[in-house]
Write a protein that holds these residues in place. Structure first.
Motif, short mmCIF file in Angstrom:
data_model
loop_
_atom_site.label_atom_id
_atom_site.label_comp_id
_atom_site.label_asym_id
_atom_site.label_seq_id
_atom_site.Cartn_x
_atom_site.Cartn_y
_atom_site.Cartn_z
N SER A 1 -20.31 7.26 -0.84
CA SER A 1 -21.16 7.04 -2.02
C SER A 1 -21.41 8.31 -2.82
N GLN A 2 -20.80 9.43 -2.42
CA GLN A 2 -21.01 10.68 -3.13
C GLN A 2 -20.34 10.62 -4.50
N GLY A 3 -21.00 11.16 -5.52
CA GLY A 3 -20.39 11.25 -6.83
C GLY A 3 -20.58 10.00 -7.68
N ASP A 4 -19.81 9.95 -8.77
CA ASP A 4 -19.91 8.88 -9.75
C ASP A 4 -19.29 7.59 -9.21
N ALA A 5 -20.00 6.46 -9.33
CA ALA A 5 -19.52 5.19 -8.80
C ALA A 5 -18.22 4.75 -9.46
N ALA A 6 -18.12 4.93 -10.77
CA ALA A 6 -16.90 4.51 -11.48
C ALA A 6 -15.71 5.36 -11.01
N ARG A 7 -15.96 6.65 -10.83
CA ARG A 7 -14.90 7.52 -10.35
C ARG A 7 -14.46 7.12 -8.95
N ASN A 8 -15.42 6.78 -8.08
CA ASN A 8 -15.09 6.34 -6.72
C ASN A 8 -14.28 5.05 -6.73
N GLN A 9 -14.64 4.14 -7.64
CA GLN A 9 -13.90 2.88 -7.73
C GLN A 9 -12.44 3.15 -8.11
N LEU A 10 -12.25 3.99 -9.11
CA LEU A 10 -10.90 4.31 -9.55
C LEU A 10 -10.11 5.02 -8.45
N LEU A 11 -10.77 5.96 -7.76
CA LEU A 11 -10.09 6.69 -6.69
C LEU A 11 -9.69 5.75 -5.56
N SER A 12 -10.55 4.80 -5.21
CA SER A 12 -10.22 3.85 -4.14
C SER A 12 -9.01 2.99 -4.53
N GLU A 13 -8.95 2.59 -5.78
CA GLU A 13 -7.80 1.79 -6.24
C GLU A 13 -6.52 2.62 -6.19
N GLN A 14 -6.61 3.86 -6.63
CA GLN A 14 -5.43 4.73 -6.64
C GLN A 14 -4.93 5.00 -5.22
N ARG A 15 -5.85 5.19 -4.29
CA ARG A 15 -5.44 5.47 -2.91
C ARG A 15 -4.84 4.23 -2.26
N ALA A 16 -5.40 3.07 -2.53
CA ALA A 16 -4.82 1.85 -1.99
C ALA A 16 -3.40 1.65 -2.53
N ARG A 17 -3.23 1.92 -3.82
CA ARG A 17 -1.91 1.78 -4.43
C ARG A 17 -0.92 2.80 -3.84
N ALA A 18 -1.41 4.01 -3.58
CA ALA A 18 -0.54 5.05 -3.01
C ALA A 18 -0.04 4.65 -1.63
N VAL A 19 -0.91 4.08 -0.82
CA VAL A 19 -0.49 3.64 0.52
C VAL A 19 0.49 2.47 0.42
N ALA A 20 0.18 1.51 -0.45
CA ALA A 20 1.09 0.37 -0.62
C ALA A 20 2.47 0.85 -1.09
N ASP A 21 2.49 1.77 -2.02
CA ASP A 21 3.77 2.30 -2.51
C ASP A 21 4.53 3.02 -1.40
N ALA A 22 3.80 3.76 -0.56
CA ALA A 22 4.45 4.47 0.55
C ALA A 22 5.02 3.49 1.57
N LEU A 23 4.31 2.38 1.80
CA LEU A 23 4.80 1.35 2.72
C LEU A 23 6.06 0.69 2.16
N ILE A 24 6.05 0.43 0.86
CA ILE A 24 7.23 -0.16 0.21
C ILE A 24 8.41 0.81 0.30
N ALA A 25 8.15 2.09 0.08
CA ALA A 25 9.21 3.09 0.17
C ALA A 25 9.76 3.18 1.58
N SER A 26 8.96 2.78 2.57
CA SER A 26 9.39 2.81 3.97
C SER A 26 10.04 1.51 4.40
N GLY A 27 10.20 0.55 3.46
CA GLY A 27 10.96 -0.65 3.78
C GLY A 27 10.22 -1.97 3.73
N VAL A 28 8.91 -1.96 3.51
CA VAL A 28 8.17 -3.22 3.46
C VAL A 28 8.42 -3.89 2.10
#
Length: 471
Positions: A407-434
């Motif tokens: 909950s540290q920092g700006d809520a909108a910034r945290n929301q955006l960061l969480s979306e970007q990190r989820a997307r980064a992991v999904a992309d990495a999984l796809i790059a690994s063959g999923v």
């Protein structure tokens, strides 16, 4: 190096002189000493002058060598000094602080100035060189009465202020000079012959009981120009080896190791090579050392990658050490991290269900660079393991990758960061063959905490990637 007249005659006759160093000059013994000091200190070409300066200092003391020994006895270090004398089974280590206590700040600084060694490194350099010099000049069990001529010429005439003499040469009559020098030379030559004839025995200054540190190699070629460092903690002792770019790096690391584990507990074989790149991880590693005392721990750096072996540690220590390497070395690729989620993935039985899959995935830990959606290098192996598990799930299984923040920092910034990190992991999984159609990415910001955001531990738990089966 000049040959004996006998060797010159052999060369004129078209024959090679004997290869064994015992049939060479006394200077071969001096050259060996210089080589040993160079490897012990990392001073390279400056080791010749350093040996000369130290030899001059030792014998310029009142009462010569015995006066030098008394300095250590008065500092309560007589036992350590005696272990350096020829005939002692194993030489004990000494650290920079103990050296300073024995010699005094003024003399240590004077040695540094005359030898051209930076003041920040002189203590460690002295700790590496003095045991070797003391053992060499007492070869055969004889305490010398003055500075051996082979060492006297290395640094020239030096002024040590209040010292009784500077060089023995010229201060005694010619007859007395040869009366002490010839027996000393004979004893030194015999001692050197004995050392050489031991074949592959440890070099001068290496404790006989020391064992080589584990290299942890698997056939992978060492990176060209890459710094290396191998560490093993076993039997209460720490063995390290490697190659660093500068003497400064070597001394800093040695000081940190001996300060953390004790100078008598560390066996080090660290070389210096100017062609090697600086170790980008050195400062972080030094800060990590107090947390790396687990018995059986091994790791080996090669450039910006490290192989970690925690298999001999209890699970709790494996988790703690792996977390430290993961968190403190974000720019280093760490192989061998212990991760409960990866262990759970490896334990999945054939035909595992979608729920068993996500239960294992939710035990994994991936990390990002601070404030960004860039996965750390160490997270790549975990992503690959997760990808293999998802691909092996029942047909039609779809997984949602969820990003969460504290909950540290700006809520909108945290929301955006969480979306970007989820997307980064999904992309990495796809790059690994999923297959992309089996994944979805979603950010939740700080809306689904699993820990107390008022504590650091709680906030750390909330910064996570979660996995759910999509119905």
């Amino acid at each position: 190096m000049a040959a004996f007249p006998h060797n010159r005659r052999m060369l004129l006759m078209g024959r090679h002189p004997p290869a064994h160093p015992c049939e060479g000059t006394f200077m071969s013994f001096v050259e060996n000493l210089i080589d040993q000091v160079a490897r012990a200190t990392g001073l390279g070409d400056n080791s010749r002058k350093f040996v000369g300066v130290l030899a001059s200092y030792i014998f310029s003391r009142p009462d010569g060598f015995k006066g030098f020994q008394k300095l250590f006895q008065k500092a309560g270090l007589g036992g350590i000094f005696e272990s350096w004398l020829s005939g002692s089974p194993a030489m004990r280590d000494i650290n920079a602080g103990q050296i300073q206590n024995a010699l005094g700040v003024r003399d240590v600084n004077a040695i540094a100035e005359k030898a051209g060694v930076p003041g920040s490194f002189i203590g460690t350099a002295l700790a590496g060189a003095l045991p070797l010099i003391v053992r060499s000049v007492t070869a055969g069990g004889t305490i010398p009465n003055g500075l051996p001529s082979g060492l006297a010429g290395l640094a020239g005439k030096l002024d040590w202020g209040d010292s009784k003499v500077t060089h023995l040469r010229g201060n005694r009559k010619r007859g007395s000079f040869w009366r002490w020098l010839l027996p000393v030379l004979a004893l030194l030559a015999l001692a050197y012959c004995g050392w050489q004839m031991r074949g592959k025995s440890p070099p001068l200054g290496t404790p006989a009981a020391a064992t080589a540190p584990v290299a942890m190699t698997d056939g992978t070629a060492q990176s060209v120009g890459a710094p290396t460092f191998a560490f093993q903690h076993s039997g209460g002792k720490v063995d390290v080896s490697g190659t660093l770019a500068t003497a400064a790096e070597k001394f800093q690391l040695l000081d940190a190791l001996k300060s953390t584990f004790g100078s008598d507990k560390v066996t080090a074989r660290l070389d210096v090579d100017a062609s090697v790149k600086p170790a980008s991880w050195l400062d972080r590693l030094k800060a990590m050392l107090p947390g790396l005392k687990a018995e059986g721990l091994k790791f080996a750096f090669n450039g910006d990658a490290v192989k970690l072996d925690t298999t001999a540690l209890p699970e709790a220590e494996r988790v703690a050490v792996s977390a430290m390497f993961r968190d403190q070395l974000p720019k280093v690729k760490v192989e061998g991290l212990f991760d409960r989620g990866v262990e759970a993935i490896k334990g999945l039985k054939a035909g595992y269900s979608a729920s068993e899959l996500t239960e294992a995935l939710n035990l994994t830990t991936v990390r990002f660079d601070t404030g960004s959606a860039n996965l750390t290098r160490s997270s790549q192996d975990i992503i690959r393991q997760a990808a293999d598990a998802i691909e092996g799930a029942p047909a039609g299984t779809r997984v949602e990758v969820g990003g969460h923040t504290d909950s540290q920092g700006d809520a909108a910034r945290n929301q955006l960061l969480s979306e970007q990190r989820a997307r980064a992991v999904a992309d990495a999984l796809i790059a690994s063959g999923v297959p992309a159609e089996r994944l979805a990415a979603r950010g939740f910001g700080s809306n689904r905490p699993v820990g107390d955001n008022s504590t650091e531990a709680g906030r750390a738990a909330n910064r996570r990637i979660g996995y759910e089966v999509m119905r």
